[in-house]
Write an enzyme that holds these catalytic residues in place. Structure first.
Site, PDB file in Angstrom:
ATOM      1  CB  CYS A 158      -1.170   0.254   1.163  1.00  0.00           C
ATOM      2  SG  CYS A 158      -0.243  -0.187   2.862  1.00  0.00           S
ATOM      3  CG  HIS A 251      -0.647   5.182   3.468  1.00  0.00           C
ATOM      4  ND1 HIS A 251      -1.182   4.372   4.275  1.00  0.00           N
ATOM      5  CD2 HIS A 251      -0.426   3.243   3.788  1.00  0.00           C
ATOM      6  CE1 HIS A 251      -1.357   3.611   5.179  1.00  0.00           C
ATOM      7  NE2 HIS A 251      -0.106   2.613   4.760  1.00  0.00           N
TER       8      HIS A 251
HETATM    9  N1  LIG Z   1      -4.505  -3.217   6.575  1.00  0.00           N
HETATM   10  C1  LIG Z   1      -3.868  -3.124   5.384  1.00  0.00           C
HETATM   11  O1  LIG Z   1      -4.271  -1.873   4.992  1.00  0.00           O
HETATM   12  C2  LIG Z   1      -3.267  -4.287   4.465  1.00  0.00           C
HETATM   13  C3  LIG Z   1      -2.825  -3.610   3.207  1.00  0.00           C
HETATM   14  C4  LIG Z   1      -2.039  -4.493   2.831  1.00  0.00           C
HETATM   15  C5  LIG Z   1      -1.680  -6.157   2.772  1.00  0.00           C
HETATM   16  N2  LIG Z   1      -2.117  -6.281   3.979  1.00  0.00           N
HETATM   17  C6  LIG Z   1      -1.875  -7.695   4.223  1.00  0.00           C
HETATM   18  O2  LIG Z   1      -3.407  -8.033   4.588  1.00  0.00           O
HETATM   19  C7  LIG Z   1      -3.652  -9.639   5.017  1.00  0.00           C
HETATM   20  C8  LIG Z   1      -4.978  -9.292   6.225  1.00  0.00           C
HETATM   21  O3  LIG Z   1      -4.489  -8.213   6.544  1.00  0.00           O
HETATM   22  P1  LIG Z   1      -5.630  -7.320   7.657  1.00  0.00           P
HETATM   23  O4  LIG Z   1      -5.172  -5.824   7.753  1.00  0.00           O
HETATM   24  O5  LIG Z   1      -6.627  -7.590   6.974  1.00  0.00           O
HETATM   25  O6  LIG Z   1      -5.712  -8.739   8.923  1.00  0.00           O
HETATM   26  P2  LIG Z   1      -6.021  -8.455   9.923  1.00  0.00           P
HETATM   27  O7  LIG Z   1      -7.682  -7.631  10.124  1.00  0.00           O
HETATM   28  O8  LIG Z   1      -5.703  -9.350  11.484  1.00  0.00           O
HETATM   29  O9  LIG Z   1      -7.552 -10.042   9.399  1.00  0.00           O
HETATM   30  C9  LIG Z   1      -6.732 -11.476   9.232  1.00  0.00           C
HETATM   31  C10 LIG Z   1      -7.440 -12.599   9.222  1.00  0.00           C
HETATM   32  O10 LIG Z   1      -6.663 -13.628   8.418  1.00  0.00           O
HETATM   33  C11 LIG Z   1      -7.360 -14.269   8.889  1.00  0.00           C
HETATM   34  N3  LIG Z   1      -6.466 -15.806   9.793  1.00  0.00           N
HETATM   35  C12 LIG Z   1      -5.097 -15.216  10.782  1.00  0.00           C
HETATM   36  N4  LIG Z   1      -4.490 -16.554  11.203  1.00  0.00           N
HETATM   37  C13 LIG Z   1      -5.399 -17.258  10.659  1.00  0.00           C
HETATM   38  C14 LIG Z   1      -4.559 -18.957  10.124  1.00  0.00           C
HETATM   39  N5  LIG Z   1      -3.398 -18.959  11.420  1.00  0.00           N
HETATM   40  N6  LIG Z   1      -5.178 -19.089   9.745  1.00  0.00           N
HETATM   41  C15 LIG Z   1      -6.141 -19.309   8.614  1.00  0.00           C
HETATM   42  N7  LIG Z   1      -6.697 -17.471   8.955  1.00  0.00           N
HETATM   43  C16 LIG Z   1      -6.434 -16.668   9.534  1.00  0.00           C
HETATM   44  C17 LIG Z   1      -8.621 -14.081   9.939  1.00  0.00           C
HETATM   45  O11 LIG Z   1      -9.786 -14.995  10.729  1.00  0.00           O
HETATM   46  P3  LIG Z   1     -10.344 -14.813  12.019  1.00  0.00           P
HETATM   47  O12 LIG Z   1     -10.746 -13.712  12.364  1.00  0.00           O
HETATM   48  O13 LIG Z   1     -10.722 -16.308  12.112  1.00  0.00           O
HETATM   49  O14 LIG Z   1      -8.614 -14.489  12.930  1.00  0.00           O
HETATM   50  C18 LIG Z   1      -8.678 -12.884   9.544  1.00  0.00           C
HETATM   51  O15 LIG Z   1      -9.677 -13.143   8.603  1.00  0.00           O
HETATM   52  C19 LIG Z   1      -2.114  -9.182   6.275  1.00  0.00           C
HETATM   53  O16 LIG Z   1      -1.259 -10.066   5.617  1.00  0.00           O
HETATM   54  C20 LIG Z   1      -1.265  -7.829   5.923  1.00  0.00           C
HETATM   55  O17 LIG Z   1      -0.167  -7.842   5.955  1.00  0.00           O
HETATM   56  C21 LIG Z   1      -2.948  -5.397   4.867  1.00  0.00           C
END
Ligand SMILES: NC(=O)c1ccc[n+]([C@@H]2O[C@H](COP(=O)([O-])OP(=O)(O)OC[C@H]3O[C@@H](n4cnc5c(N)ncnc54)[C@H](OP(=O)(O)O)[C@@H]3O)[C@@H](O)[C@H]2O)c1
Length: 361
Positions: A158, A251
């Protein structure tokens, strides 16, 4: 029976997963039929699994509330119900790499928001306006995976979306050195102010791993397909500082640029506002009509005024002026969870469908 492509979302309960759900609510080509998350959420309805964690401004779409959440790790079961998946799971890098390839091997294309595969040589990392030709490596990746239609494609981090498109629009002037500081929103860490109260009235001068991504990923976008892999570009040299700021979404980047062929300010603005790519030419459903807007007011772009420009899919640029050390400096802004995450992935999937890489199973 809908003739839309059937989509699954891996990590559907998280911040980015929720953004996918919201963006796909009325999508003309894609329909969310499967949501998957960790074993903690599996077996519950989507509404129960998300509970009080819904972080979007718009209400949870009715169509997903009663979907029963599946376990991301039950790959065959999830894959059987969909034509392709979006990936937004938060696991270790090795686990993400393995599980995304496991889905690809079930002949299910994966369009990922995660960083795990961004440097896998035959995985395309694409901003559709910048490097759609990188999708050509998919043919080579399929050979490696032994698949007919399954593959992994990713979008970049991002943080780079507020300056990489700008530098691309200026390519003919050959940018050689870039210094950028990014001011990054807390939603980039999957957080709101409610779950990260220390960020109120605060600044944290560190985001793990972000500076390297911000310096290196643009070079991969500007790279070439050679012998079935992406070879990254060597210029411009980019150095970056990434700072977490008390902003929910958006950002901002303040950047300085030195060119080989120094242009005029008018030429630079002309190239920005006329910059377009495949999404605009094909009029894809999520494509911003005007990808980059230039704002002449001295106090723009501002997060509150401009983050939702083109429904969060556009880039806002302002404060372009000559510099005493570098040639020019400017400020860019983009929406980190729309263009920078889920929206960028949806636009990749639309481009992949338009080019015949994603079809009904
Ligand atoms: N936020 C952003 O702007 C952004 C931008 C670019 C990239 N990212 C990347 O995108 C990914 C998700 O980010 P997020 O901010 O959405 O994270 P988040 O809110 O913490 O969500 C994580 C998701 O992954 C699932 N999960 C966690 N541990 C797991 C496991 N062991 N097995 C299967 N599913 C699992 C969670 O399920 P449960 O609800 O069941 O725990 C939830 O659905 C990350 O890798 C992050 O680095 C985020």
């Amino acid at each position: 029976m809908s003739d839309k492509l059937k989509v699954g979302i891996l990590g559907a309960t998280g911040m980015v997963g929720q953004r996918f759900i919201s963006l796909l609510e009325e999508h003309p080509w894609f329909e969310v039929v499967t949501v998957a998350a960790s074993a903690r959420s599996a077996g519950k309805t989507y509404e129960e699994a998300v509970g009080g964690r819904w972080k979007m401004d718009t209400p949870m779409p009715e169509a997903v509330k009663k979907l029963v959440v599946m376990n991301v790790n039950e790959v065959e079961e999830v894959a059987a119900s969909v034509d392709f998946v979006f990936s937004a799971v938060d696991m270790s890098k090795d686990e993400i790499k393995a599980i995304e390839e496991a889905y690809a091997k079930t002949e299910t294309p994966v369009v990922s928001n995660n960083s795990a595969h961004r440097w896998t040589p035959d995985v395309p990392m694409v901003v559709p306006e910048i490097n759609p030709e990188h999708f050509e490596v998919i043919e080579f990746q399929k050979k490696r995976l032994g698949t007919k239609r399954g593959f992994v494609a990713v979008k970049p981090n991002c943080s780079i979306q507020s300056y990489a498109p700008v530098l691309t629009a200026w390519k003919e002037f050959e940018p050689v050195e870039v210094v950028a500081t990014t001011y990054q929103a807390i939603s980039g860490a999957g957080k709101t102010f409610k779950d990260w109260p220390e960020m109120v009235e605060n600044i944290i001068p560190y985001i793990g791993g972000e500076e390297e991504k911000s310096e290196q990923e643009p070079l991969r976008l500007w790279g070439k397909v050679e012998d079935g892999v992406i070879k990254k570009a060597s210029l411009p040299v980019i150095t970056c500082q990434c700072i977490r700021v008390p902003v929910l979404n958006g950002h901002t980047a303040a950047a300085f640029v030195k060119f080989n062929k120094k242009p005029t300010r008018e030429e630079l603005i002309d190239r920005l506002v006329n910059f377009k790519g495949v999404p605009q030419e094909l009029d894809l459903p999520s494509a911003p009509k005007q990808f980059i807007q230039y704002l002449e007011e001295d106090n723009r772009p501002q997060v509150k005024a401009d983050v939702d420009y083109e429904k969060g899919m556009g880039v806002s640029v302002g404060r372009l002026r000559e510099d005493t050390v570098y040639d020019f400096k400017f400020v860019g802004l983009s929406h980190n969870t729309v263009r920078g995450a889920a929206g960028g992935a949806v636009l990749c999937a639309e481009t992949l469908k338009a080019k015949g890489y994603i079809t009904a199973k």
